[in-house]
Design an enzyme around this catalytic site. Structure first.
Site, mmCIF file in Angstrom:
data_model
loop_
_atom_site.group_PDB
_atom_site.id
_atom_site.type_symbol
_atom_site.label_atom_id
_atom_site.label_comp_id
_atom_site.label_asym_id
_atom_site.label_seq_id
_atom_site.Cartn_x
_atom_site.Cartn_y
_atom_site.Cartn_z
ATOM 1 N N GLU A 254 -28.267 -50.730 3.606
ATOM 2 C CA GLU A 254 -29.093 -51.187 2.486
ATOM 3 C C GLU A 254 -30.381 -50.366 2.394
ATOM 4 O O GLU A 254 -30.816 -49.989 1.302
ATOM 5 C CB GLU A 254 -29.405 -52.676 2.643
ATOM 6 C CG GLU A 254 -28.186 -53.556 2.361
ATOM 7 C CD GLU A 254 -28.307 -54.935 2.953
ATOM 8 O OE1 GLU A 254 -29.416 -55.289 3.432
ATOM 9 O OE2 GLU A 254 -27.300 -55.661 2.958
ATOM 10 N N GLU B 255 -20.527 -57.649 5.412
ATOM 11 C CA GLU B 255 -20.945 -59.045 5.332
ATOM 12 C C GLU B 255 -19.850 -59.978 4.819
ATOM 13 O O GLU B 255 -19.764 -61.129 5.254
ATOM 14 C CB GLU B 255 -22.190 -59.168 4.447
ATOM 15 C CG GLU B 255 -23.466 -58.626 5.063
ATOM 16 C CD GLU B 255 -23.682 -57.149 4.781
ATOM 17 O OE1 GLU B 255 -24.815 -56.681 5.001
ATOM 18 O OE2 GLU B 255 -22.715 -56.476 4.347
#
Length: 240
Positions: free
Chosen positions: A84, A105
């Protein structure tokens, strides 16, 4: 790596979008409730913003709006928050045979927060973002280049010299030139609406359930977030 004259140092705690620490599960729901309260407060504050007033961008957005150029060099694995962070940078270069990027995730029963879902869709497009987020695949340098997750895949024994040469070429330019070019490019680059991050956070919080906690405990028991486990994360998750 940042090319150009650096601005005054900012508070480091304000540099990254908020994320839960995955390993600390002792008080998951207390933290989630607190985060939801903050999220509601943020939405109320956003609703009171005066028309025409520019909202303060968060840490990652600040990096995108810097007059300097930010460059990421990937010669190892970058998953979750690490990837990210990379997606907020202006450029990314990956070492062939050594780099790997992933958003695992979904396999962990949540979704990429911290701008992960938003920025992967922006960089890759809808279909490829769905493929990598839902599949949780570790992407090598060549595929990352083909999908647009990095600028270029570079041979591992050349990446240091390549990135250093590029950074030095940019650093030789007058800061005003770098800032002007970057600002001009930014004006023709589609902006991500600020409320998109609120949607992402709300979706993330909605997934903090007892089932998610039970799944997290199983993953930790299997070796997730250990040094060896992180080297073989996808296999461990696939076998749970």
């Amino acid at each position: 790596m940042i090319c150009g004259q650096l601005p005054p140092a900012q508070n480091g705690a304000d540099q990254l979008p908020w994320r839960h620490a995955w390993a600390d599960l002792g008080d998951e729901f207390g933290r989630a409730r607190s985060a939801r309260r903050h999220s509601r407060r943020d939405r109320r504050c956003a609703g009171r913003a005066r028309p025409g007033r520019r909202e303060h961008p968060r840490g990652g957005e600040r990096r995108g709006s810097l007059p300097q150029v930010t460059i990421g060099k990937i010669a190892g694995f970058a998953r979750g928050a690490g990837n990210e962070f990379l997606m907020y940078l202006d450029m990314r270069f990956a070492a062939i045979g050594r780099s790997g990027q992933a958003q695992p995730e979904a396999v962990m029963d949540i979704l990429p927060g911290g701008g992960g879902t938003v920025h992967m869709a922006r960089l890759l497009g809808r279909a490829r973002a769905l493929e990598l987020i839902l599949g949780g695949e570790l992407v090598d340098a060549e595929l990352a280049e083909r999908y647009g997750l990095v600028n270029r895949a570079v041979p591992a024994n050349e990446i240091d010299a390549f990135v250093d040469r590029l950074a030095r070429r940019i650093a030789r330019l007058r800061p005003e030139v770098v800032a002007a070019i970057k600002a001009t490019v930014e004006t023709i680059t589609p902006k991500i609406p600020h409320q998109t991050y609120a949607v992402e956070n709300a979706a993330l919080f909605s997934l903090f359930t007892y089932d998610m906690v039970a799944s997290a405990h199983k993953q930790l028991a299997a070796g997730v977030q250990t040094r060896e486990g992180e080297r073989d994360l996808e296999r461990i998750l696939d076998n749970l």
